[in-house]
Each structure stands twice: as C-alpha cells, then as structure tokens.
Design a protein around this motif. Structure first.
Motif, PDB file in Angstrom:
ATOM      1  N   GLY A 201       0.798  -1.219   0.000  1.00 33.33           N
ATOM      2  CA  GLY A 201       0.000   0.000   0.000  1.00 33.33           C
ATOM      3  C   GLY A 201       0.828   1.265   0.000  1.00 33.33           C
ATOM      4  O   GLY A 201       0.259   2.373   0.092  1.00 33.33           O
ATOM      5  N   GLY A 202       2.160   1.137  -0.075  1.00 31.79           N
ATOM      6  CA  GLY A 202       3.025   2.311  -0.081  1.00 31.79           C
ATOM      7  C   GLY A 202       3.047   3.028   1.250  1.00 31.79           C
ATOM      8  O   GLY A 202       3.229   4.256   1.306  1.00 31.79           O
ATOM      9  N   ARG A 203       2.876   2.268   2.343  1.00 26.78           N
ATOM     10  CA  ARG A 203       2.832   2.873   3.670  1.00 26.78           C
ATOM     11  C   ARG A 203       4.058   2.471   4.477  1.00 26.78           C
ATOM     12  O   ARG A 203       4.682   1.441   4.227  1.00 26.78           O
ATOM     13  CB  ARG A 203       1.577   2.414   4.429  1.00 26.78           C
ATOM     14  N   ASP A 204       4.368   3.280   5.475  1.00 22.69           N
ATOM     15  CA  ASP A 204       5.413   2.943   6.429  1.00 22.69           C
ATOM     16  C   ASP A 204       4.807   2.012   7.468  1.00 22.69           C
ATOM     17  O   ASP A 204       3.913   2.401   8.221  1.00 22.69           O
ATOM     18  CB  ASP A 204       5.932   4.220   7.097  1.00 22.69           C
ATOM     19  N   ALA A 205       5.279   0.758   7.511  1.00 21.14           N
ATOM     20  CA  ALA A 205       4.697  -0.234   8.421  1.00 21.14           C
ATOM     21  C   ALA A 205       4.790   0.206   9.870  1.00 21.14           C
ATOM     22  O   ALA A 205       3.954  -0.162  10.702  1.00 21.14           O
ATOM     23  CB  ALA A 205       5.397  -1.580   8.233  1.00 21.14           C
ATOM     24  N   GLY A 206       5.779   1.025  10.182  1.00 23.26           N
ATOM     25  CA  GLY A 206       5.951   1.487  11.551  1.00 23.26           C
ATOM     26  C   GLY A 206       4.870   2.437  12.017  1.00 23.26           C
ATOM     27  O   GLY A 206       4.752   2.706  13.218  1.00 23.26           O
ATOM     28  N   ALA A 312       8.436  -4.094  23.228  1.00 25.39           N
ATOM     29  CA  ALA A 312       9.749  -3.934  22.593  1.00 25.39           C
ATOM     30  C   ALA A 312       9.772  -4.447  21.163  1.00 25.39           C
ATOM     31  O   ALA A 312      10.611  -4.025  20.352  1.00 25.39           O
ATOM     32  CB  ALA A 312      10.816  -4.649  23.420  1.00 25.39           C
ATOM     33  N   THR A 313       8.836  -5.349  20.800  1.00 25.89           N
ATOM     34  CA  THR A 313       8.777  -5.874  19.436  1.00 25.89           C
ATOM     35  C   THR A 313       8.059  -4.922  18.481  1.00 25.89           C
ATOM     36  O   THR A 313       7.989  -5.193  17.284  1.00 25.89           O
ATOM     37  CB  THR A 313       8.065  -7.238  19.403  1.00 25.89           C
ATOM     38  N   GLY A 314       7.478  -3.841  19.018  1.00 27.20           N
ATOM     39  CA  GLY A 314       6.775  -2.895  18.168  1.00 27.20           C
ATOM     40  C   GLY A 314       5.273  -2.914  18.312  1.00 27.20           C
ATOM     41  O   GLY A 314       4.565  -2.167  17.635  1.00 27.20           O
ATOM     42  N   VAL A 315       4.758  -3.764  19.204  1.00 34.60           N
ATOM     43  CA  VAL A 315       3.318  -3.791  19.463  1.00 34.60           C
ATOM     44  C   VAL A 315       2.922  -2.533  20.215  1.00 34.60           C
ATOM     45  O   VAL A 315       3.597  -2.122  21.164  1.00 34.60           O
ATOM     46  CB  VAL A 315       2.935  -5.059  20.264  1.00 34.60           C
ATOM     47  N   ASN A 316       1.828  -1.914  19.807  1.00 33.01           N
ATOM     48  CA  ASN A 316       1.383  -0.655  20.409  1.00 33.01           C
ATOM     49  C   ASN A 316       0.373  -0.835  21.533  1.00 33.01           C
ATOM     50  O   ASN A 316       0.240   0.021  22.409  1.00 33.01           O
ATOM     51  CB  ASN A 316       0.773   0.250  19.343  1.00 33.01           C
ATOM     52  N   GLY A 317      -0.383  -1.945  21.466  1.00 35.49           N
ATOM     53  CA  GLY A 317      -1.419  -2.140  22.463  1.00 35.49           C
ATOM     54  C   GLY A 317      -1.751  -3.603  22.640  1.00 35.49           C
ATOM     55  O   GLY A 317      -1.442  -4.449  21.791  1.00 35.49           O
ATOM     56  N   VAL A 318      -2.389  -3.913  23.742  1.00 32.45           N
ATOM     57  CA  VAL A 318      -2.854  -5.265  24.022  1.00 32.45           C
ATOM     58  C   VAL A 318      -4.210  -5.147  24.703  1.00 32.45           C
ATOM     59  O   VAL A 318      -4.456  -4.199  25.448  1.00 32.45           O
ATOM     60  CB  VAL A 318      -1.849  -6.024  24.929  1.00 32.45           C
ATOM     61  N   PHE A 319      -5.118  -6.058  24.369  1.00 31.05           N
ATOM     62  CA  PHE A 319      -6.319  -6.103  25.186  1.00 31.05           C
ATOM     63  C   PHE A 319      -6.470  -7.495  25.775  1.00 31.05           C
ATOM     64  O   PHE A 319      -6.309  -8.511  25.097  1.00 31.05           O
ATOM     65  CB  PHE A 319      -7.579  -5.610  24.469  1.00 31.05           C
ATOM     66  N   LEU A 320      -6.713  -7.504  27.074  1.00 30.80           N
ATOM     67  CA  LEU A 320      -6.734  -8.720  27.863  1.00 30.80           C
ATOM     68  C   LEU A 320      -8.134  -9.306  27.889  1.00 30.80           C
ATOM     69  O   LEU A 320      -9.125  -8.583  27.950  1.00 30.80           O
ATOM     70  CB  LEU A 320      -6.262  -8.420  29.288  1.00 30.80           C
ATOM     71  N   GLN A 321      -8.196 -10.626  27.851  1.00 29.08           N
ATOM     72  CA  GLN A 321      -9.467 -11.334  27.899  1.00 29.08           C
ATOM     73  C   GLN A 321      -9.494 -12.284  29.077  1.00 29.08           C
ATOM     74  O   GLN A 321      -8.481 -12.903  29.408  1.00 29.08           O
ATOM     75  CB  GLN A 321      -9.693 -12.140  26.619  1.00 29.08           C
ATOM     76  N   HIS A 322     -10.654 -12.403  29.708  1.00 27.89           N
ATOM     77  CA  HIS A 322     -10.829 -13.412  30.745  1.00 27.89           C
ATOM     78  C   HIS A 322     -11.521 -14.622  30.128  1.00 27.89           C
ATOM     79  O   HIS A 322     -12.065 -14.546  29.020  1.00 27.89           O
ATOM     80  CB  HIS A 322     -11.631 -12.853  31.920  1.00 27.89           C
ATOM     81  N   VAL A 323     -11.492 -15.722  30.814  1.00 31.35           N
ATOM     82  CA  VAL A 323     -12.175 -16.921  30.346  1.00 31.35           C
ATOM     83  C   VAL A 323     -13.645 -16.798  30.716  1.00 31.35           C
ATOM     84  O   VAL A 323     -13.995 -16.758  31.889  1.00 31.35           O
ATOM     85  CB  VAL A 323     -11.562 -18.190  30.965  1.00 31.35           C
ATOM     86  N   GLY A 324     -14.496 -16.719  29.712  1.00 38.60           N
ATOM     87  CA  GLY A 324     -15.919 -16.579  29.959  1.00 38.60           C
ATOM     88  C   GLY A 324     -16.516 -15.503  29.081  1.00 38.60           C
ATOM     89  O   GLY A 324     -15.886 -14.474  28.831  1.00 38.60           O
ATOM     90  N   SER A 325     -17.731 -15.745  28.620  1.00 39.78           N
ATOM     91  CA  SER A 325     -18.394 -14.809  27.719  1.00 39.78           C
ATOM     92  C   SER A 325     -19.628 -14.158  28.327  1.00 39.78           C
ATOM     93  O   SER A 325     -20.144 -13.201  27.773  1.00 39.78           O
ATOM     94  CB  SER A 325     -18.811 -15.525  26.429  1.00 39.78           C
ATOM     95  N   TYR A 326     -20.091 -14.672  29.457  1.00 37.13           N
ATOM     96  CA  TYR A 326     -21.391 -14.236  29.958  1.00 37.13           C
ATOM     97  C   TYR A 326     -21.316 -13.651  31.368  1.00 37.13           C
ATOM     98  O   TYR A 326     -22.288 -13.608  32.100  1.00 37.13           O
ATOM     99  CB  TYR A 326     -22.378 -15.408  29.891  1.00 37.13           C
ATOM    100  N   ASP A 327     -20.117 -13.180  31.714  1.00 37.95           N
ATOM    101  CA  ASP A 327     -19.929 -12.424  32.944  1.00 37.95           C
ATOM    102  C   ASP A 327     -18.838 -11.395  32.685  1.00 37.95           C
ATOM    103  O   ASP A 327     -17.943 -11.627  31.869  1.00 37.95           O
ATOM    104  CB  ASP A 327     -19.531 -13.348  34.099  1.00 37.95           C
ATOM    105  N   PRO A 328     -18.899 -10.233  33.331  1.00 42.96           N
ATOM    106  CA  PRO A 328     -17.866  -9.211  33.114  1.00 42.96           C
ATOM    107  C   PRO A 328     -16.554  -9.618  33.778  1.00 42.96           C
ATOM    108  O   PRO A 328     -16.563 -10.378  34.769  1.00 42.96           O
ATOM    109  CB  PRO A 328     -18.466  -7.963  33.762  1.00 42.96           C
ATOM    110  N   PRO A 329     -15.430  -9.129  33.272  1.00 44.43           N
ATOM    111  CA  PRO A 329     -14.122  -9.540  33.810  1.00 44.43           C
ATOM    112  C   PRO A 329     -13.729  -8.753  35.055  1.00 44.43           C
ATOM    113  O   PRO A 329     -12.650  -8.172  35.132  1.00 44.43           O
ATOM    114  CB  PRO A 329     -13.177  -9.239  32.638  1.00 44.43           C
ATOM    115  N   ALA A 330     -14.592  -8.742  36.055  1.00 45.61           N
ATOM    116  CA  ALA A 330     -14.357  -7.927  37.248  1.00 45.61           C
ATOM    117  C   ALA A 330     -13.076  -8.339  37.983  1.00 45.61           C
ATOM    118  O   ALA A 330     -12.275  -7.485  38.386  1.00 45.61           O
ATOM    119  CB  ALA A 330     -15.569  -8.027  38.177  1.00 45.61           C
ATOM    120  N   GLU A 331     -12.884  -9.654  38.162  1.00 46.11           N
ATOM    121  CA  GLU A 331     -11.703 -10.119  38.891  1.00 46.11           C
ATOM    122  C   GLU A 331     -10.416  -9.775  38.147  1.00 46.11           C
ATOM    123  O   GLU A 331      -9.417  -9.389  38.765  1.00 46.11           O
ATOM    124  CB  GLU A 331     -11.801 -11.621  39.135  1.00 46.11           C
TER     125      GLU A 331
END
Length: 344
Positions: A201-206, A312-331
């Motif tokens: 796409g002619g973009r800077d991957a960084g 350090a590898t260049g990742v800008n963000g992470v989003f964490l997931q808990h095990v379970g789909s039908y309760d909020p990740p309060a813990e």
C-alpha cells in the motif's frame, strides 16, 4: 522516533444491561486501563453500539472500541451511522474494529466476509465516514447517497489472523488487531504479513498501530488456570490453527465437529462441560504449553515482564481477555489494575 507507551485494554462482553456494564467500564477506567473493547455478536450479547453509547456517556478518559463488529449482519451504511453516533459522544476515544464475522454470522447461517469483501467494505465505510457520495445497488436499482454529519476521524482497525487478511489490514486499515496471541513465533509471522501489506500500500509499516489480544490470568497456579482454556486451544486447532500451535510445540488434533457445546467452543454457555469435552483432545500438558506460549498467565511480575517484551517488538497495544463470555471480567480488572499496571 520515540515509541509511545503500551496501551493496555480489557475486553468486556456486553453480557448484561448496558448500565450495569458501564459500572464495569468505569472500574476499568479508575484502575488505569487505557481502553475497553467490546465484542459484537447479536445472539450472544446485548447490542454493542447501545452499550458503547452508555459507556461513552458514563466515562471521561478511557478509549472505547469494537473488537469486533462485522459487515455481514450489519450493512456498512448502518455501521457507519452507528460509529459516527458513538464518536460524537466520545470525541477522540472511539475505534471501530472490524472482522470477518465469526460468532455473529455462524449462528444465523451466514458466511464470514471474504478478503475481497473486507477490502470493499472498509473502502465504503471510509468514504461514508468522510461524507463522500457513494452508489448503492439493490433490487430497486442504483441510488447515490451519503452520510449526513460524517466523522472522518474515526479510525478503522481490522482484526486478522490468516495471511491474506493480515496483508490486507496492513495495506488499508488504520490499525491491526492481531489474533495470534503473544507467542513470539506466531506474532513474528503475523507482523511480517502486516509489514508486507503496508509495503504493497506504499505505507510505512511502523506507522500502523498493532494491538494484540491475549487471554490473561494473574495467578500463582498456572497449571490449574491453563486447564480452563482447553476449549480456546481446541477451537484454534479446529479452525485451521493447528500448524501455528505446533510452532510452539502445542500439538492438538481436533475433529471437524465437537458435539455437546453451544454455541461454539470459544463462547460455550456451559464452560465446565466444554473443558471436560475438549479434554479428550487437549491434554493438561498441551493446555499448559498453550497458556505459557500464547497467553498472559502467571504472576503480576511475569505478566508485566511479558508485556514489556511485547512492547519492545513494536506492538502498540494489548487487550486482555478473561475466560468466559457471559460475565464481566471484574476479577481480572481488579488483579491487573492492582498489580500489573503499576509495574508498567
């Protein structure tokens, strides 16, 4: 150029009334998380844009995003209008994450978006959000229309795991949501595909932000926690990911169909039953290896160290997931907020 700090987000399924979910979002904001990401699956959870609206009105700082919505069950024009509406309420805080459909399309008998459809859909979304006129063709013929009161600043991030979609995301998206977990081996392969797409796409991957999703558990007993993610490991193997797992010495051979789990392995309503069923193919040893390689399981110090290495590898963000789909990740919010985020 200085690297920006790692953004740490949390995935919160819209599994309850919107006002109750907002309480969880506020707690994430108070605990120091940078972002909250909401999945979209119309039969599993409440409407994602209704929840986003409530979250936008009920918070001040935290970033809000879809991880992810789709362009199959939702027409691109409908998505553009919904995204514009949320962005108005949370200026500069909303990210529109898009994917192929997964749990939204399967339960209603539809197919996931192809790579070509994703290219076309993102182009249409971008044009509508910019206020451009576009042709729409249907049974009534072709009409030319535009979105009133557009919001061109809404960033479009694309979730991807396969090579074609990773390259497409690198080529045309404003950011990429990587579904490869935090395994250095698979992450390196995924980011290489994104870089290749950016070059096309002619973009800077960084300049293309990378956000990684990862299951997380702050624990001193990784073995016990790892057994709970057997359905996740099984689902990856069942859906073409066995070669990626094998790169990390996780060997799982799954049948095409697994009976007794609804609606699917990742979103099983009876999680304990799903763990028991998938134990036939996923050993305790394989689950532990999967947790150690692909997930963020361990003590707060161990998780913080892996997040630093990820950044350090260049990742800008992470989003964490808990095990379970039908309760909020309060813990998970409390544990990460109290011990991991301060360490970062």
């Amino acid at each position: 150029m200085l690297q920006t700090p790692l953004r740490v987000g949390i995935r919160i399924p819209p599994c309850d009334r919107a006002d109750r979910i907002v309480d969880t979002v506020r707690r994430a904001e108070e605990s120091g998380f940078d972002d909250v990401w909401f999945p979209d699956s119309q039969l599993l959870w409440r409407d994602v844009f209704t929840t986003l609206t409530a979250a936008a009105l009920g918070t001040e700082r935290i970033g809000l995003g879809t991880a992810v919505t789709n362009l199959v069950t939702r027409h691109p024009a409908v998505v553009a209008s919904a995204a514009r509406s949320v962005a108005e309420l949370a200026p500069g805080r909303f990210t529109l994450g898009l994917g192929v459909g997964n749990s939204s399309v399967g339960p209603v008998g539809l197919r996931q978006s192809t790579t070509a459809a994703m290219r076309e859909g993102l182009a249409l979304l971008r044009a509508l959000l910019a206020g451009e006129d576009r042709d729409f063709t249907g049974p009534a013929g072709t009409v030319r229309s535009r979105l009133r009161d557009p919001r061109p600043e809404v960033p479009l991030h694309m979730a991807a795991s396969g090579p074609k979609n990773l390259r497409l995301a690198g080529e045309i998206a404003d950011g990429v949501i990587l579904l490869s977990g935090v395994s250095p081996r698979t992450l390196a392969g995924a980011t290489a595909q994104v870089r290749a797409g950016a070059e096309t796409g002619g973009r800077d991957a960084g300049t293309v932000p990378l956000t990684v999703s990862a299951y997380c558990a702050v624990t001193d007993d990784i073995e016990a926690a790892a057994r709970q993610i057997k359905p996740i490991c099984a689902s990856i193997a069942q859906n073409g990911g066995a070669p990626f797992l094998a790169l990390a010495d996780v060997h799982v051979d799954m049948p095409e169909v697994v009976e007794g789990v609804y609606p699917d392995l990742v979103h099983a309503e009876d999680w304990d039953a799903a763990v028991k069923i998938t134990s036939e193919w996923v050993s305790d040893e394989a689950a532990l290896r999967f947790a150690e390689e692909f997930c963020l399981f361990g003590t707060a110090e161990q998780i913080a160290g892996r997040l630093r290495a990820l950044h350090a590898t260049g990742v800008n963000g992470v989003f964490l997931q808990h095990v379970g789909s039908y309760d909020p990740p309060a813990e998970l919010i409390e544990a990460v907020g109290a011990s991991v985020l301060p360490a970062l």
